[in-house]
Every structure is written in C-alpha cells, then in structure tokens.
Write a protein that holds these residues in place. Sequence first.
Motif, PDB file in Angstrom:
ATOM      1  N   SER A  37      -5.591  15.158  31.929  1.00 34.59           N
ATOM      2  CA  SER A  37      -4.833  15.684  30.489  1.00 34.59           C
ATOM      3  C   SER A  37      -3.877  16.413  30.313  1.00 34.59           C
ATOM      4  CB  SER A  37      -5.082  15.311  29.152  1.00 34.59           C
ATOM      5  OG  SER A  37      -5.871  14.285  29.490  1.00 34.59           O
ATOM      6  N   LEU A  38      -4.630  17.967  30.918  1.00 37.39           N
ATOM      7  CA  LEU A  38      -3.890  19.325  30.019  1.00 37.39           C
ATOM      8  C   LEU A  38      -3.013  19.383  31.182  1.00 37.39           C
ATOM      9  CD1 LEU A  38      -6.580  20.929  29.074  1.00 37.39           C
ATOM     10  CD2 LEU A  38      -4.851  20.989  27.882  1.00 37.39           C
ATOM     11  N   GLY A  41       2.276  19.855  33.532  1.00 40.40           N
ATOM     12  CA  GLY A  41       2.837  18.715  34.992  1.00 40.40           C
ATOM     13  C   GLY A  41       4.975  18.419  34.436  1.00 40.40           C
ATOM     14  N   THR A  42       4.331  17.702  34.091  1.00 39.90           N
ATOM     15  CA  THR A  42       5.232  16.715  33.136  1.00 39.90           C
ATOM     16  C   THR A  42       6.105  17.910  32.398  1.00 39.90           C
ATOM     17  OG1 THR A  42       4.134  16.178  30.495  1.00 39.90           O
ATOM     18  CG2 THR A  42       3.922  15.150  32.413  1.00 39.90           C
ATOM     19  N   LEU A  43       5.935  18.823  31.528  1.00 42.17           N
ATOM     20  CA  LEU A  43       7.153  20.008  31.046  1.00 42.17           C
ATOM     21  C   LEU A  43       7.495  20.658  32.316  1.00 42.17           C
ATOM     22  CD1 LEU A  43       4.862  21.357  28.275  1.00 42.17           C
ATOM     23  CD2 LEU A  43       6.979  19.923  27.857  1.00 42.17           C
ATOM     24  N   ALA A  44       6.625  21.257  33.440  1.00 38.88           N
ATOM     25  CA  ALA A  44       7.101  21.647  34.412  1.00 38.88           C
ATOM     26  C   ALA A  44       8.327  20.964  35.535  1.00 38.88           C
ATOM     27  CB  ALA A  44       6.553  22.199  35.547  1.00 38.88           C
ATOM     28  N   ALA A  45       8.002  19.619  35.481  1.00 40.03           N
ATOM     29  CA  ALA A  45       8.613  18.942  36.206  1.00 40.03           C
ATOM     30  C   ALA A  45      10.556  18.311  34.922  1.00 40.03           C
ATOM     31  CB  ALA A  45       8.176  16.750  36.368  1.00 40.03           C
ATOM     32  N   MET A  46      10.694  18.652  34.078  1.00 43.11           N
ATOM     33  CA  MET A  46      11.687  17.822  33.248  1.00 43.11           C
ATOM     34  C   MET A  46      12.788  18.765  33.647  1.00 43.11           C
ATOM     35  SD  MET A  46      11.634  15.216  30.628  1.00 43.11           S
ATOM     36  CE  MET A  46      12.731  15.860  30.068  1.00 43.11           C
ATOM     37  N   PRO A  47      13.172  19.978  34.213  1.00 37.89           N
ATOM     38  CA  PRO A  47      14.290  20.292  34.961  1.00 37.89           C
ATOM     39  C   PRO A  47      14.456  19.950  36.233  1.00 37.89           C
ATOM     40  CG  PRO A  47      12.803  22.084  33.977  1.00 37.89           C
ATOM     41  CD  PRO A  47      12.233  20.940  34.262  1.00 37.89           C
ATOM     42  N   ALA A  48      13.292  19.148  37.519  1.00 37.16           N
ATOM     43  CA  ALA A  48      13.409  19.003  38.339  1.00 37.16           C
ATOM     44  C   ALA A  48      14.718  17.732  38.285  1.00 37.16           C
ATOM     45  CB  ALA A  48      12.691  18.543  39.185  1.00 37.16           C
ATOM     46  N   THR A  49      15.571  16.845  37.621  1.00 36.74           N
ATOM     47  CA  THR A  49      16.564  15.765  37.895  1.00 36.74           C
ATOM     48  C   THR A  49      16.940  16.302  36.903  1.00 36.74           C
ATOM     49  OG1 THR A  49      16.237  13.510  37.835  1.00 36.74           O
ATOM     50  CG2 THR A  49      14.662  14.673  36.491  1.00 36.74           C
ATOM     51  N   VAL A  98      13.902   9.050  34.907  1.00 39.46           N
ATOM     52  CA  VAL A  98      12.745   9.887  35.089  1.00 39.46           C
ATOM     53  C   VAL A  98      12.227  10.609  34.448  1.00 39.46           C
ATOM     54  CG1 VAL A  98      12.143  11.941  37.297  1.00 39.46           C
ATOM     55  CG2 VAL A  98      13.269  10.164  37.874  1.00 39.46           C
ATOM     56  N   TRP A  99      13.299  11.074  33.653  1.00 37.46           N
ATOM     57  CA  TRP A  99      13.407  11.541  31.897  1.00 37.46           C
ATOM     58  C   TRP A  99      12.064  10.999  31.777  1.00 37.46           C
ATOM     59  CZ3 TRP A  99      18.608  14.229  30.958  1.00 37.46           C
ATOM     60  CH2 TRP A  99      19.085  14.971  31.883  1.00 37.46           C
ATOM     61  N   PHE A 100      12.542   9.367  30.876  1.00 37.14           N
ATOM     62  CA  PHE A 100      11.632   8.791  30.073  1.00 37.14           C
ATOM     63  C   PHE A 100      10.693   8.588  31.362  1.00 37.14           C
ATOM     64  CE2 PHE A 100      10.385   4.602  29.216  1.00 37.14           C
ATOM     65  CZ  PHE A 100      11.511   4.087  27.706  1.00 37.14           C
ATOM     66  N   ALA A 101      10.176   8.583  32.447  1.00 31.08           N
ATOM     67  CA  ALA A 101       8.870   8.296  32.370  1.00 31.08           C
ATOM     68  C   ALA A 101       7.932   9.729  32.244  1.00 31.08           C
ATOM     69  CB  ALA A 101       9.140   7.449  34.431  1.00 31.08           C
ATOM     70  N   LEU A 102       8.372  10.660  32.424  1.00 30.52           N
ATOM     71  CA  LEU A 102       7.584  12.216  32.375  1.00 30.52           C
ATOM     72  C   LEU A 102       7.791  12.023  30.473  1.00 30.52           C
ATOM     73  CD1 LEU A 102       9.674  14.821  33.955  1.00 30.52           C
ATOM     74  CD2 LEU A 102       7.509  14.016  34.436  1.00 30.52           C
ATOM     75  N   ARG A 103       8.179  11.901  30.130  1.00 22.13           N
ATOM     76  CA  ARG A 103       7.737  12.007  28.443  1.00 22.13           C
ATOM     77  C   ARG A 103       6.813  10.958  27.542  1.00 22.13           C
ATOM     78  NH1 ARG A 103       7.864  15.968  26.933  1.00 22.13           N
ATOM     79  NH2 ARG A 103       7.570  15.547  24.423  1.00 22.13           N
ATOM     80  N   LEU A 104       6.986   9.589  28.911  1.00 23.19           N
ATOM     81  CA  LEU A 104       5.784   8.341  28.777  1.00 23.19           C
ATOM     82  C   LEU A 104       4.173   9.288  28.823  1.00 23.19           C
ATOM     83  CD1 LEU A 104       5.516   5.690  27.818  1.00 23.19           C
ATOM     84  CD2 LEU A 104       5.717   4.762  30.339  1.00 23.19           C
TER      85      LEU A 104
END
Length: 435
Positions: free
Chosen positions: A94-95, A100-108, A113-119
């Motif tokens: 989980s950590l 990884g989701t935080l680091a992926a936010m600027p990639a798009t 996709v943002w919705f899926a990452l924050r979920l």
Amino acid sequence: MSVRALRASPAGSAGAPHSPWRHVAQAAAALAAGMGVGRFVYTPILPLMHAGAGLSAGAGANLATANYIGYLLGALVGILAPAVVRSRALLRISLVVLTGTLAAMPATHDTAVWFALRLSAGVASALIFVIAVSSLLSHLREYPAHLPGWAFGGVGAGIALSGLLVLVLRPVADWRAAWWASAALAAVLAVASWNLRPEAPPTTTRAAQAAQATDATAVTAATVDDSRGPRTHRWFTALFASYTLEGIGYIIAGTFLVAAIEQSSPGPLGGGAWVLVGLAAVPSSALWARLGRRWSRPDLLLAALVVQAVGIALPALIGGAPAALVSAVLFGATFIGVSTLALATGAHLEFPRSVALLTAGYSVGQILGPLVVAPLLHHGYQQALVLAASVVLVAAAAAAVLRIGFPHHMVVVRATAPVRQPAPTESAADAGSHR
C-alpha cells in the motif's frame, strides 16, 4: 470484561514493543504518508492545478470524491477481511502504491486517469490507516492514552510537511513538481514506517478464557443484560447522525479551504494556513484524550463540533489573513479530535460493530460532501464553506441530543476481543475518559 481491564491484561500486553516511542514514531510515519500526504496533499495542490492544468472547480470536486470513494472501499476491505490488518506485506504494498499514484499524477492531463489514480490512492490510504491503527491498538494497549494520541498526530505532521513543501515550491515550480515532491516525501515516510509491526494474530489462552468466564458470572441485573445487550440505540443513533454529518462538513473544508482563502487573499496565505492546520492537528488527539479525564465525551464532542463550525465559517464570513489563520488553527485542532471522541463514544456505548458503522457513515459523508457543494462552486468557495459550517452545526445539535441522559457510568462488558476496525481513538481516548 471492561475495556480498561482488557487493556491491562497480560494478553493485551503480549508482544508490546520494548520502546513504545519507536512504535509511535513508525505508526506516525505511516499515518503521515497515508493520510497527511497521500490523502490531503491534494488540498494545497488543487489551486495550482486550477491555474496550471486547466482543472475546473467541478472536476476538482470529482477528483476529491474519487479519493473518498477509494478510502471507503479500502476501509470496507479492513472491515470484511480482518486478516489484512495483520499483514506487513499489504502495508508495504500500500505504501508503494500510494507513492506511485502521487508520482503518476503529473504524467497526464486526462481527468479520467486522474480519477483512477486518486481512487487508487484512497484505497491505499485506507489500508495503511487500518493497519497502522490496528497495530497501535494491539501493541500500545497498556500504555497511557497520550502515546497513541501522538501517533495519530502523524496525520497532522503529514499535512504540515506536504503543505510546507508545496508552499516552498510554489514560487519556483508548477503543479507537476508539487506532485513529484509529494511522492518523494511519501517515499521517505514509507521508509520510516517500513518495519512497523502489524497487529499480532489473535490468541485465546486458558487464563484469558477463565478471566472472561469469571467476569461474565460477575455481571448482575443492575449492570448489563447479556442476552439483550445494553439499550443504547437512541444514543448511538444520535452519535451516528452527528458523525456522518461531520464527515460531510469537515471534508468540504478539508478539500477547499486553501482554494477558498486564496480566492479572497491571493498569494501564499492559503498554503500557509494549510501548514498551520497540520501543525495544530499534531497534538490534538493527545490533548483531547487528556481533556477526557475531566469532561465527558458527549460534552467534548459538542464543544469540538461548535469550535470547528466557527473555524470553517470564518474565511467565508470575515475574510482576511487573521480570520484565515484562526480558521486553520480551529479546524486543525478539532477534525482529528472529533474522530477521537466519536469512535470512543461508540465503543463506550457497546453498540454492536459501532466502530465499523461509524466509520462507514463517516466515509459516506466524505463522499457526499464534494458532490453536495459542486453546484455552488461556480460562484466561488465561500458558499461551500458556509454550507459546510452549517452542516457541522447540525452535527453539533445531534451531539447535544446525545448528551441527554447519556449513560456515563455504564458498565462495559466484552465477551470477545475488541473490534479490530479503523478506529483511530478507541484506545487513545478511552483510557482516561470520564465514565
């Protein structure tokens, strides 16, 4: 067996760490990563995404909702599959996922996709929270109430650190850098909490069974009827309503406070206020636990909700730097404390699966909050804050009902082990509370 006696029992202290403060530090780091950064860093970054990524107010509310839906899903996993709270591997996964989701936010720039990452971040945050809190309840059960209280202050520390990071980066970088820096901070906190010991597997010794049998025979008709359980439905109904409404009101402020302050006072004031929220939250759980030695939980819950409502309303009704800073302190000092008091009150009432029910109601409230105010955001954030403060005042009214005839001295009886649910304060606030 009373909650106090259970915590003092040898079974409750089995496997307690030789250095409780080390355990506190590791749990605080996990909560700082999972909640303070993974969940709440979105608040100071949101204005940057409005300005630099073209994110609309409505889309911002939807991303917040995605995170809260994920959190509810993760919490339900902890409720329906109790074994997960004892998994160090799941904590570490989980950590990693959260970072990884935080680091992926600027990639798009794709909102879906943002919705899926924050979920996904919400699910990971909830699992980290459940495992860390269950670890505290298991290993620090016999220690003074302020120790786990300081661990829960890790949420505030994460808010303060991530908010300060965004505040420092803001003049020299954009929203992408803010997300990357937040991911780096989450990674550091993940390393600090990597060796946190989860809750030990349940064991039932002959001595514990004998103690439970002795306690059961000692209960008289003047205390609790085991066949029917304590009649606490009316108080729990008021508590459930109050805590669910608090979920709606607090999350509106927790999501949009910085954007609301910056709307009326452009510049670093909003980010600075958010750092102050985190700093005020660090000692809040331990302080509310100490106050519980002198005043009853329903009284403290009512007071905390009224103070929080005032803090939420100040930026919308008055505006300016002093109101924003006072608002930050009042909000930060109460939002963890309210959870502390509400969950401990549910445990005291001995309502079946009280922690699970309260957590579910609170999570649903957090999902509803951004959705309820979304139509108001076209006119700015002030109306949203006023609505949030009003909802919290209604929660305070429900807490006032809770005070009427509350069974402060009710004998608490447990025939089984305590519920292992995401209860940040069932242990912390209970040990020294008024009965």
